[in-house]
Design a protein around this motif. Structure first.
Motif, mmCIF file in Angstrom:
data_model
loop_
_atom_site.group_PDB
_atom_site.id
_atom_site.type_symbol
_atom_site.label_atom_id
_atom_site.label_comp_id
_atom_site.label_asym_id
_atom_site.label_seq_id
_atom_site.Cartn_x
_atom_site.Cartn_y
_atom_site.Cartn_z
ATOM 1 N N VAL A 117 6.747 -80.194 -36.925
ATOM 2 C CA VAL A 117 5.540 -79.496 -37.377
ATOM 3 C C VAL A 117 5.480 -78.093 -36.788
ATOM 4 O O VAL A 117 5.184 -77.121 -37.497
ATOM 5 N N MET A 118 5.760 -77.961 -35.512
ATOM 6 C CA MET A 118 5.707 -76.650 -34.872
ATOM 7 C C MET A 118 6.757 -75.699 -35.441
ATOM 8 O O MET A 118 6.493 -74.506 -35.653
ATOM 9 N N ILE A 144 -0.974 -62.068 -44.027
ATOM 10 C CA ILE A 144 -2.027 -63.091 -44.089
ATOM 11 C C ILE A 144 -1.399 -64.434 -43.758
ATOM 12 O O ILE A 144 -0.446 -64.860 -44.413
ATOM 13 N N ASN A 145 -1.915 -65.075 -42.725
ATOM 14 C CA ASN A 145 -1.444 -66.400 -42.339
ATOM 15 C C ASN A 145 -2.405 -67.453 -42.878
ATOM 16 O O ASN A 145 -3.621 -67.304 -42.773
ATOM 17 N N ILE A 146 -1.841 -68.499 -43.465
ATOM 18 C CA ILE A 146 -2.672 -69.594 -43.958
ATOM 19 C C ILE A 146 -2.754 -70.649 -42.863
ATOM 20 O O ILE A 146 -1.797 -71.363 -42.587
ATOM 21 N N SER A 147 -3.913 -70.705 -42.240
ATOM 22 C CA SER A 147 -4.157 -71.646 -41.154
ATOM 23 C C SER A 147 -4.928 -72.841 -41.713
ATOM 24 O O SER A 147 -4.617 -73.336 -42.797
ATOM 25 N N SER A 148 -5.952 -73.290 -41.025
ATOM 26 C CA SER A 148 -6.698 -74.463 -41.469
ATOM 27 C C SER A 148 -7.941 -74.629 -40.598
ATOM 28 O O SER A 148 -7.976 -74.160 -39.450
ATOM 29 N N ILE A 149 -8.935 -75.313 -41.128
ATOM 30 C CA ILE A 149 -10.065 -75.701 -40.282
ATOM 31 C C ILE A 149 -9.608 -76.647 -39.182
ATOM 32 O O ILE A 149 -10.317 -76.843 -38.190
ATOM 33 N N ALA A 150 -8.396 -77.199 -39.329
ATOM 34 C CA ALA A 150 -7.842 -78.072 -38.286
ATOM 35 C C ALA A 150 -7.693 -77.332 -36.959
ATOM 36 O O ALA A 150 -7.616 -77.964 -35.903
ATOM 37 N N SER A 151 -7.654 -76.012 -37.009
ATOM 38 C CA SER A 151 -7.557 -75.239 -35.767
ATOM 39 C C SER A 151 -8.844 -75.292 -34.960
ATOM 40 O O SER A 151 -8.857 -74.961 -33.773
ATOM 41 N N LYS A 152 -9.937 -75.708 -35.612
ATOM 42 C CA LYS A 152 -11.258 -75.669 -34.986
ATOM 43 C C LYS A 152 -11.769 -77.040 -34.556
ATOM 44 O O LYS A 152 -12.786 -77.134 -33.867
ATOM 45 N N ILE A 153 -11.110 -78.105 -35.006
ATOM 46 C CA ILE A 153 -11.597 -79.452 -34.741
ATOM 47 C C ILE A 153 -10.448 -80.338 -34.277
ATOM 48 O O ILE A 153 -9.272 -79.987 -34.448
ATOM 49 N N SER A 154 -10.781 -81.478 -33.710
ATOM 50 C CA SER A 154 -9.753 -82.431 -33.281
ATOM 51 C C SER A 154 -9.695 -83.596 -34.255
ATOM 52 O O SER A 154 -10.626 -83.830 -35.028
ATOM 53 N N CYS A 155 -8.594 -84.317 -34.195
ATOM 54 C CA CYS A 155 -8.405 -85.465 -35.088
ATOM 55 C C CYS A 155 -7.362 -86.381 -34.482
ATOM 56 O O CYS A 155 -6.359 -85.901 -33.931
ATOM 57 N N THR A 156 -7.573 -87.672 -34.548
ATOM 58 C CA THR A 156 -6.586 -88.598 -34.000
ATOM 59 C C THR A 156 -5.370 -88.676 -34.909
ATOM 60 O O THR A 156 -5.468 -88.531 -36.120
ATOM 61 N N LEU A 158 -3.079 -86.710 -35.581
ATOM 62 C CA LEU A 158 -2.627 -85.490 -36.258
ATOM 63 C C LEU A 158 -2.546 -84.323 -35.271
ATOM 64 O O LEU A 158 -2.641 -83.161 -35.676
ATOM 65 N N SER A 159 -2.369 -84.625 -33.996
ATOM 66 C CA SER A 159 -2.415 -83.573 -32.980
ATOM 67 C C SER A 159 -1.384 -82.463 -33.192
ATOM 68 O O SER A 159 -1.719 -81.287 -32.981
ATOM 69 N N PRO A 160 -0.150 -82.745 -33.615
ATOM 70 C CA PRO A 160 0.789 -81.633 -33.826
ATOM 71 C C PRO A 160 0.287 -80.629 -34.867
ATOM 72 O O PRO A 160 0.394 -79.412 -34.667
ATOM 73 N N TYR A 161 -0.279 -81.138 -35.952
ATOM 74 C CA TYR A 161 -0.787 -80.249 -36.999
ATOM 75 C C TYR A 161 -1.935 -79.396 -36.475
ATOM 76 O O TYR A 161 -1.954 -78.172 -36.663
ATOM 77 N N HIS A 162 -2.875 -80.018 -35.795
ATOM 78 C CA HIS A 162 -4.032 -79.282 -35.289
ATOM 79 C C HIS A 162 -3.619 -78.266 -34.239
ATOM 80 O O HIS A 162 -4.134 -77.139 -34.218
ATOM 81 N N ALA A 167 -2.685 -72.584 -32.545
ATOM 82 C CA ALA A 167 -1.756 -71.571 -32.056
ATOM 83 C C ALA A 167 -1.584 -70.449 -33.081
ATOM 84 O O ALA A 167 -1.481 -69.272 -32.718
ATOM 85 N N LEU A 168 -1.573 -70.803 -34.359
ATOM 86 C CA LEU A 168 -1.425 -69.801 -35.418
ATOM 87 C C LEU A 168 -2.605 -68.833 -35.417
ATOM 88 O O LEU A 168 -2.435 -67.625 -35.610
#
Length: 278
Positions: A117-118, A144-156, A158-162, A167-168
């Motif tokens: 993922v990284m 323009i980098n396409i990030s995600s709301i995943a950068s702002k929240i946690s989730c079980t 799916l830690s590598p994605y978040h 980091a992005l």
């Protein structure tokens, strides 16, 4: 009133553009007169989107199709080199490529999934940015980098994605601060909420479950629906325009339908649906 962007004579590279959000972005740039570069791992998808972009182009400009693995530095080099050899310049780099894996930290394959993922979501962006600076500096270009709301929240699970998206976001802000004064390059990020793509099916969720998730989560969004690729494409086009967004750099722009404001949990809705149908 619809907005008509004019990217005539601009050269735009969009990674991960063989489907989904990347394809939507490429199509809008093509429709707006740009020379687009379709880059992805799926050769058939790249060819399909390339033809769509050529058909949408007001002057029927032929999209450049580059098939490659962006976790491979040589393929990244080839993407930038082929673009500049073909068009003579680079104006806009859209780092869209991204993957996700369900990964439990206690499982044996966790670290390998983390690396995968990284390498895709972060390392490819860092490397392509590094290789593009000399070209973008000549055109007062932007990234323009396409990030995600995943950068702002946690989730079980799916830690590598978040982590990759968090980091992005920081990379976006660091590059905005570094590349603006020295090279006159703007760098921004778009952070989508849930968008209808093949992202969840590639992680193993059945299509029927995905459709239910879109329906259920969309009903909880303040605007009443989940996103479509065109929603993100419109945000990208705005940020890419030096006329419209020339004062924006280092911005982390949410395009999430109100996901974060409404505290919607895709994880909970998805798990509830899986439990129901299993």
């Amino acid at each position: 009133m619809s907005v008509n962007y004019d990217f005539t004579d601009k050269v735009v590279v969009i990674t991960g553009s063989s489907s989904g959000i990347g394809a939507g972005i490429a199509q809008l740039f093509a429709k707006s007169g740009a020379n687009v570069v379709i880059a992805g791992l799926d050769g058939q998808g790249v060819a399909k989107v390339g033809k769509q972009c050529t058909d949408l182009s007001p002057k029927q400009l032929t999209a450049l199709e580059v098939v490659g693995d962006l976790t491979n530095d040589k393929d990244c080099d080839r993407l930038i080199e082929t673009t500049v050899q073909t068009f003579g310049k680079l104006d806009i780099l859209v780092n869209n490529v991204g993957i996700g894996h369900r990964a439990e930290v206690t499982k044996e394959d966790y670290y390998q999934k983390f690396l995968n993922v990284m390498q895709t979501n972060l390392n490819s962006v860092v490397y392509l940015t590094h290789k593009s600076v000399e070209h973008l500096a000549k055109t007062n270009g932007n990234i323009i980098n396409i990030s995600s709301i995943a950068s702002k929240i946690s989730c079980t699970e799916l830690s590598p994605y978040h982590m990759s998206k968090a980091a992005l976001d920081m990379f976006t802000k660091c590059m905005a601060a570094e590349l603006g004064p020295k090279h006159h390059i703007r760098v921004n990020s778009v952070n989508p909420g849930l968008v209808v793509t093949n992202f969840m099916t590639t992680m193993g969720l059945p299509e029927t479950i995905c459709d239910k998730i879109y329906e259920t989560v969309g009903s909880k969004y303040p605007i009443g629906r989940v996103g479509q690729p065109r929603d993100i494409a419109n945000t990208v086009a705005y940020l890419a325009s030096n006329t419209e967004a020339g004062f924006m750099t280092g911005s982390i722009v949410l395009a999430d339908g109100g996901h974060l404001s409404a505290n919607v949990s895709v994880e909970k809705e998805g798990q509830d649906l899986l439990n129901k149908f299993q």
